[in-house]
Write a protein that holds these residues in place. Sequence first.
Motif, PDB file in Angstrom:
ATOM      1  N   SER A 270       0.808  -1.218   0.000  1.00 21.01           N
ATOM      2  CA  SER A 270       0.000   0.000   0.000  1.00 21.01           C
ATOM      3  C   SER A 270       0.843   1.271   0.000  1.00 21.01           C
ATOM      4  CB  SER A 270      -0.926   0.014   1.226  1.00 21.01           C
ATOM      5  OG  SER A 270      -1.694  -1.168   1.303  1.00 21.01           O
TER       6      SER A 270
ATOM      7  N   HIS B  12       2.544   4.284  -1.634  1.00 18.89           N
ATOM      8  CA  HIS B  12       2.394   5.046  -2.870  1.00 18.89           C
ATOM      9  C   HIS B  12       3.115   6.378  -2.721  1.00 18.89           C
ATOM     10  CE1 HIS B  12      -0.553   2.122  -4.213  1.00 18.89           C
ATOM     11  NE2 HIS B  12      -1.226   2.295  -3.088  1.00 18.89           N
TER      12      HIS B  12
ATOM     13  N   ALA C 197       8.291   6.832  -0.491  1.00 12.91           N
ATOM     14  CA  ALA C 197       6.992   7.310  -0.015  1.00 12.91           C
ATOM     15  C   ALA C 197       7.114   7.977   1.349  1.00 12.91           C
ATOM     16  CB  ALA C 197       6.011   6.139   0.057  1.00 12.91           C
TER      17      ALA C 197
END
Length: 317
Positions: free
Chosen positions: A216, A218, A263
Amino acid sequence: ILSMASAEGLCVTLCHGGSRARTHAIDAATGQEDLEKNKQLPGELCNPELLCFISTFLHVRELAPLWSCGTPLWQRQSDNTLWQVLYVRRRWGGVALDLSATEEALQAGMGCRHLCFKWQALYRSMMLAEASGMAWFHRQLKETIPGVFGPLTFLVCTKDARFRDAALCALHADPVVTDSFTTAAACLRRFRELREEPRQQHELMPHMIMVVALDSSHEDPALEEKLAQLRGLGGICKPLVDCFDYPSHPAIREDLLPAAIRALLGPMLLCDSEEDAESICIQHKVDVVSCERMRIASYVPHAWPPVLWTQRTAMGS
Protein backbone atom coordinates in the motif's frame (compact mmCIF):
# COMPACT_ATOMS: atom_id res chain seq x y z
CA ILE A 1 22.91 -22.61 -15.26
CA LEU A 2 19.32 -21.87 -14.26
CA SER A 3 18.11 -18.29 -14.63
CA MET A 4 17.16 -16.35 -11.51
CA ALA A 5 13.49 -16.24 -12.57
CA SER A 6 13.43 -20.00 -13.08
CA ALA A 7 15.13 -20.52 -9.74
CA GLU A 8 12.49 -18.40 -8.01
CA GLY A 9 9.72 -20.44 -9.60
CA LEU A 10 11.42 -23.63 -8.57
CA CYS A 11 11.65 -22.42 -4.97
CA VAL A 12 7.92 -21.73 -4.81
CA THR A 13 7.15 -25.21 -6.12
CA LEU A 14 9.61 -26.88 -3.75
CA CYS A 15 8.22 -25.11 -0.70
CA HIS A 16 4.50 -25.19 -1.47
CA GLY A 17 3.83 -27.85 -4.09
CA GLY A 18 2.96 -31.53 -3.58
CA SER A 19 5.44 -34.36 -3.95
CA ARG A 20 4.58 -34.91 -7.61
CA ALA A 21 4.90 -31.21 -8.37
CA ARG A 22 8.24 -31.10 -6.54
CA THR A 23 9.59 -34.05 -8.48
CA HIS A 24 8.43 -32.48 -11.76
CA ALA A 25 10.01 -29.12 -10.82
CA ILE A 26 13.33 -30.71 -9.86
CA ASP A 27 13.43 -32.73 -13.08
CA ALA A 28 12.65 -29.63 -15.10
CA ALA A 29 15.29 -27.55 -13.30
CA THR A 30 18.01 -30.15 -13.54
CA GLY A 31 17.31 -30.86 -17.18
CA GLN A 32 16.18 -34.45 -16.60
CA GLU A 33 13.02 -33.98 -18.65
CA ASP A 34 14.91 -32.62 -21.63
CA LEU A 35 17.59 -35.28 -21.31
CA GLU A 36 14.94 -37.98 -21.37
CA LYS A 37 13.36 -36.45 -24.46
CA ASN A 38 16.64 -35.91 -26.24
CA LYS A 39 19.54 -38.11 -25.15
CA GLN A 40 21.97 -36.07 -27.27
CA LEU A 41 21.73 -32.91 -25.11
CA PRO A 42 25.27 -32.34 -23.75
CA GLY A 43 26.42 -31.02 -20.37
CA GLU A 44 25.01 -30.97 -16.87
CA LEU A 45 22.40 -28.27 -16.32
CA CYS A 46 22.48 -28.61 -12.55
CA ASN A 47 25.68 -27.55 -10.80
CA PRO A 48 26.53 -26.77 -7.17
CA GLU A 49 26.06 -23.04 -7.72
CA LEU A 50 22.36 -23.50 -8.41
CA LEU A 51 21.44 -23.76 -4.74
CA CYS A 52 23.18 -20.45 -4.07
CA PHE A 53 20.84 -18.77 -6.56
CA ILE A 54 17.80 -20.52 -5.13
CA SER A 55 18.66 -19.57 -1.54
CA THR A 56 18.37 -15.90 -2.51
CA PHE A 57 14.60 -16.27 -2.58
CA LEU A 58 14.19 -18.32 0.61
CA HIS A 59 13.71 -17.44 4.23
CA VAL A 60 15.78 -19.49 6.66
CA ARG A 61 12.63 -21.30 7.78
CA GLU A 62 12.06 -22.46 4.19
CA LEU A 63 15.43 -24.15 3.76
CA ALA A 64 14.29 -27.44 5.27
CA PRO A 65 11.77 -28.19 2.47
CA LEU A 66 14.45 -27.34 -0.09
CA TRP A 67 16.95 -29.68 1.54
CA SER A 68 14.45 -32.53 1.80
CA CYS A 69 13.08 -32.19 -1.74
CA GLY A 70 16.00 -30.87 -3.71
CA THR A 71 18.74 -33.44 -3.14
CA PRO A 72 19.62 -33.57 -6.88
CA LEU A 73 20.25 -29.82 -6.74
CA TRP A 74 22.96 -29.88 -4.09
CA GLN A 75 24.58 -33.28 -4.27
CA ARG A 76 27.96 -31.56 -4.55
CA GLN A 77 27.14 -28.58 -2.30
CA SER A 78 28.10 -28.87 1.37
CA ASP A 79 25.88 -27.44 4.09
CA ASN A 80 28.74 -25.24 5.28
CA THR A 81 29.05 -23.56 1.86
CA LEU A 82 25.32 -22.94 1.78
CA TRP A 83 25.37 -21.19 5.15
CA GLN A 84 28.34 -19.14 3.99
CA VAL A 85 26.29 -17.90 1.02
CA LEU A 86 23.38 -17.05 3.32
CA TYR A 87 25.68 -15.26 5.75
CA VAL A 88 27.58 -13.19 3.20
CA ARG A 89 24.45 -11.84 1.50
CA ARG A 90 23.06 -10.48 4.79
CA ARG A 91 23.65 -6.88 5.93
CA TRP A 92 23.52 -7.45 9.65
CA GLY A 93 21.66 -4.85 11.70
CA GLY A 94 20.77 -2.66 8.74
CA VAL A 95 21.14 1.05 9.39
CA ALA A 96 19.88 0.59 12.97
CA LEU A 97 22.91 -1.26 14.37
CA ASP A 98 26.62 -1.24 13.70
CA LEU A 99 27.52 -4.92 14.24
CA SER A 100 30.92 -4.84 12.55
CA ALA A 101 32.79 -5.12 15.87
CA THR A 102 30.52 -7.98 16.97
CA GLU A 103 31.06 -9.76 13.67
CA GLU A 104 34.84 -9.47 13.91
CA ALA A 105 34.82 -10.72 17.51
CA LEU A 106 32.64 -13.73 16.63
CA GLN A 107 34.79 -14.64 13.64
CA ALA A 108 37.94 -14.40 15.74
CA GLY A 109 36.39 -16.45 18.54
CA MET A 110 35.14 -19.17 16.19
CA GLY A 111 38.39 -19.41 14.24
CA CYS A 112 36.99 -18.51 10.81
CA ARG A 113 40.36 -19.13 9.20
CA HIS A 114 40.29 -22.81 10.01
CA LEU A 115 38.73 -25.41 7.73
CA CYS A 116 36.46 -26.62 10.53
CA PHE A 117 34.83 -23.19 10.83
CA LYS A 118 31.00 -23.47 10.81
CA TRP A 119 29.17 -20.70 8.98
CA GLN A 120 25.84 -21.88 10.37
CA ALA A 121 27.04 -21.19 13.94
CA LEU A 122 28.22 -17.72 12.94
CA TYR A 123 24.91 -17.04 11.18
CA ARG A 124 22.93 -17.97 14.29
CA SER A 125 25.20 -15.92 16.55
CA MET A 126 24.75 -12.86 14.35
CA MET A 127 20.97 -13.38 14.29
CA LEU A 128 20.99 -13.37 18.11
CA ALA A 129 23.15 -10.23 18.16
CA GLU A 130 20.79 -8.52 15.72
CA ALA A 131 17.70 -9.56 17.70
CA SER A 132 19.20 -8.31 20.96
CA GLY A 133 19.50 -4.84 19.45
CA MET A 134 15.82 -4.77 18.49
CA ALA A 135 13.18 -3.40 20.86
CA TRP A 136 11.37 -6.20 22.68
CA PHE A 137 7.95 -5.25 21.29
CA HIS A 138 9.39 -5.24 17.76
CA ARG A 139 10.63 -8.79 18.35
CA GLN A 140 7.20 -9.78 19.67
CA LEU A 141 5.45 -8.45 16.57
CA LYS A 142 7.96 -10.04 14.20
CA GLU A 143 7.92 -13.44 15.90
CA THR A 144 4.17 -13.77 16.47
CA ILE A 145 2.60 -12.31 13.32
CA PRO A 146 3.36 -13.84 9.90
CA GLY A 147 4.15 -11.16 7.34
CA VAL A 148 5.82 -8.76 9.78
CA PHE A 149 9.40 -8.13 8.62
CA GLY A 150 10.52 -5.93 11.52
CA PRO A 151 11.55 -2.26 11.81
CA LEU A 152 12.46 -0.52 8.57
CA THR A 153 15.86 0.54 9.92
CA PHE A 154 16.85 -3.14 10.18
CA LEU A 155 15.95 -3.77 6.54
CA VAL A 156 17.80 -0.92 4.80
CA CYS A 157 21.40 0.32 4.81
CA THR A 158 23.25 3.39 3.62
CA LYS A 159 25.71 3.42 0.74
CA ASP A 160 28.27 5.16 2.92
CA ALA A 161 28.74 5.03 6.70
CA ARG A 162 28.79 8.86 6.71
CA PHE A 163 25.05 8.89 5.96
CA ARG A 164 24.03 6.49 8.74
CA ASP A 165 23.26 9.11 11.42
CA ALA A 166 21.32 11.23 8.94
CA ALA A 167 19.29 8.20 7.89
CA LEU A 168 18.46 7.39 11.52
CA CYS A 169 17.47 11.01 12.08
CA ALA A 170 15.11 10.96 9.09
CA LEU A 171 13.67 7.54 10.03
CA HIS A 172 13.15 8.51 13.67
CA ALA A 173 9.67 6.91 13.67
CA ASP A 174 11.25 3.58 12.62
CA PRO A 175 8.06 2.12 11.13
CA VAL A 176 7.34 -1.60 11.25
CA VAL A 177 7.27 -3.13 7.78
CA THR A 178 4.55 -5.63 6.84
CA ASP A 179 3.67 -7.46 3.65
CA SER A 180 0.07 -6.23 3.43
CA PHE A 181 -2.53 -3.87 4.87
CA THR A 182 -4.24 -6.82 6.58
CA THR A 183 -1.02 -7.76 8.35
CA ALA A 184 -0.51 -4.11 9.32
CA ALA A 185 -3.94 -4.08 10.99
CA ALA A 186 -3.07 -7.27 12.89
CA CYS A 187 0.23 -5.69 13.92
CA LEU A 188 -1.54 -2.64 15.37
CA ARG A 189 -4.02 -4.84 17.26
CA ARG A 190 -1.18 -6.85 18.76
CA PHE A 191 0.65 -3.66 19.74
CA ARG A 192 -2.44 -2.44 21.58
CA GLU A 193 -2.63 -5.79 23.41
CA LEU A 194 1.03 -5.55 24.40
CA ARG A 195 0.46 -2.08 25.83
CA GLU A 196 -2.41 -3.38 27.98
CA GLU A 197 -0.45 -6.36 29.33
CA PRO A 198 1.43 -5.99 32.64
CA ARG A 199 5.16 -5.72 32.01
CA GLN A 200 8.44 -5.20 33.77
CA GLN A 201 9.69 -1.69 34.41
CA HIS A 202 12.52 -2.04 31.89
CA GLU A 203 10.09 -3.09 29.13
CA LEU A 204 9.13 0.42 28.11
CA MET A 205 6.89 0.97 25.11
CA PRO A 206 6.16 4.03 23.00
CA HIS A 207 2.66 5.46 22.97
CA MET A 208 2.30 4.70 19.27
CA ILE A 209 3.99 2.95 16.37
CA MET A 210 3.97 3.52 12.64
CA VAL A 211 3.35 0.62 10.29
CA VAL A 212 4.20 0.51 6.59
CA ALA A 213 2.35 -2.00 4.41
CA LEU A 214 4.46 -2.78 1.35
CA ASP A 215 1.41 -3.45 -0.81
CA SER A 216 0.00 0.00 0.00
CA SER A 217 3.02 2.33 -0.29
CA HIS A 218 2.39 5.05 -2.87
CA GLU A 219 4.74 7.91 -3.60
CA ASP A 220 3.82 11.35 -4.87
CA PRO A 221 3.48 11.17 -8.68
CA ALA A 222 5.57 14.34 -8.97
CA LEU A 223 8.36 13.02 -6.73
CA GLU A 224 10.76 11.92 -9.46
CA GLU A 225 10.51 15.28 -11.23
CA LYS A 226 11.18 17.06 -7.92
CA LEU A 227 14.16 14.80 -7.17
CA ALA A 228 15.64 15.46 -10.61
CA GLN A 229 15.41 19.20 -9.93
CA LEU A 230 17.05 18.86 -6.51
CA ARG A 231 19.86 16.65 -7.84
CA GLY A 232 20.82 19.54 -10.08
CA LEU A 233 21.83 21.59 -7.04
CA GLY A 234 25.20 19.87 -7.09
CA GLY A 235 27.52 19.38 -4.14
CA ILE A 236 25.64 21.56 -1.63
CA CYS A 237 23.14 18.82 -0.82
CA LYS A 238 21.64 15.61 -2.17
CA PRO A 239 18.31 13.76 -1.90
CA LEU A 240 18.34 11.47 1.11
CA VAL A 241 16.66 8.65 -0.83
CA ASP A 242 19.82 8.45 -2.99
CA CYS A 243 21.88 7.57 0.11
CA PHE A 244 20.12 4.27 0.85
CA ASP A 245 21.08 0.76 -0.12
CA TYR A 246 18.71 -2.21 -0.04
CA PRO A 247 20.10 -5.66 0.86
CA SER A 248 18.23 -8.58 -0.66
CA HIS A 249 15.52 -10.08 1.53
CA PRO A 250 14.15 -13.54 0.72
CA ALA A 251 10.55 -12.54 1.41
CA ILE A 252 10.49 -8.98 -0.01
CA ARG A 253 10.43 -8.13 -3.70
CA GLU A 254 13.46 -5.99 -4.51
CA ASP A 255 11.49 -2.89 -5.61
CA LEU A 256 9.25 -2.66 -2.53
CA LEU A 257 11.70 -1.30 0.07
CA PRO A 258 12.94 1.51 -2.23
CA ALA A 259 9.29 2.42 -2.90
CA ALA A 260 8.57 2.52 0.85
CA ILE A 261 11.58 4.78 1.52
CA ARG A 262 10.58 7.14 -1.30
CA ALA A 263 6.99 7.31 -0.02
CA LEU A 264 8.17 8.02 3.55
CA LEU A 265 10.94 10.55 2.89
CA GLY A 266 9.83 12.12 -0.38
CA PRO A 267 12.20 14.90 -1.57
CA MET A 268 13.96 15.30 1.81
CA LEU A 269 17.53 16.53 1.36
CA LEU A 270 20.84 16.05 3.15
CA CYS A 271 23.11 19.06 3.72
CA ASP A 272 26.38 19.55 5.58
CA SER A 273 25.75 22.85 7.36
CA GLU A 274 22.68 24.27 9.07
CA GLU A 275 23.03 27.51 7.16
CA ASP A 276 22.81 25.72 3.80
CA ALA A 277 20.00 23.51 5.11
CA GLU A 278 17.86 26.49 6.16
CA SER A 279 18.49 28.32 2.89
CA ILE A 280 17.61 25.28 0.76
CA CYS A 281 14.55 24.55 2.91
CA ILE A 282 13.13 28.02 2.31
CA GLN A 283 14.10 28.24 -1.34
CA HIS A 284 12.85 24.82 -2.45
CA LYS A 285 10.14 24.22 0.21
CA VAL A 286 11.49 20.81 1.26
CA ASP A 287 12.62 19.24 4.54
CA VAL A 288 16.40 19.07 4.99
CA VAL A 289 18.59 17.04 7.35
CA SER A 290 21.65 18.93 8.56
CA CYS A 291 24.73 16.79 9.22
CA GLU A 292 26.20 19.53 11.40
CA ARG A 293 24.00 18.75 14.42
CA MET A 294 21.74 16.04 13.02
CA ARG A 295 18.65 18.21 13.00
CA ILE A 296 15.78 18.42 10.52
CA ALA A 297 14.71 21.72 9.00
CA SER A 298 11.03 21.45 8.10
CA TYR A 299 9.33 23.93 5.78
CA VAL A 300 6.35 25.66 7.45
CA PRO A 301 4.59 27.82 4.82
CA HIS A 302 2.44 30.00 7.13
CA ALA A 303 5.09 31.00 9.66
CA TRP A 304 8.07 33.32 9.85
CA PRO A 305 10.74 32.28 9.53
CA PRO A 306 9.18 29.40 7.58
CA VAL A 307 11.59 26.82 9.06
CA LEU A 308 11.02 24.60 12.08
CA TRP A 309 14.12 22.91 13.49
CA THR A 310 13.69 19.55 15.26
CA GLN A 311 16.22 17.07 16.58
CA ARG A 312 14.97 13.52 16.28
CA THR A 313 16.84 10.40 17.23
CA ALA A 314 14.11 7.96 18.20
CA MET A 315 10.36 7.46 18.12
CA GLY A 316 8.60 10.20 20.02
CA SER A 317 11.66 12.41 20.60
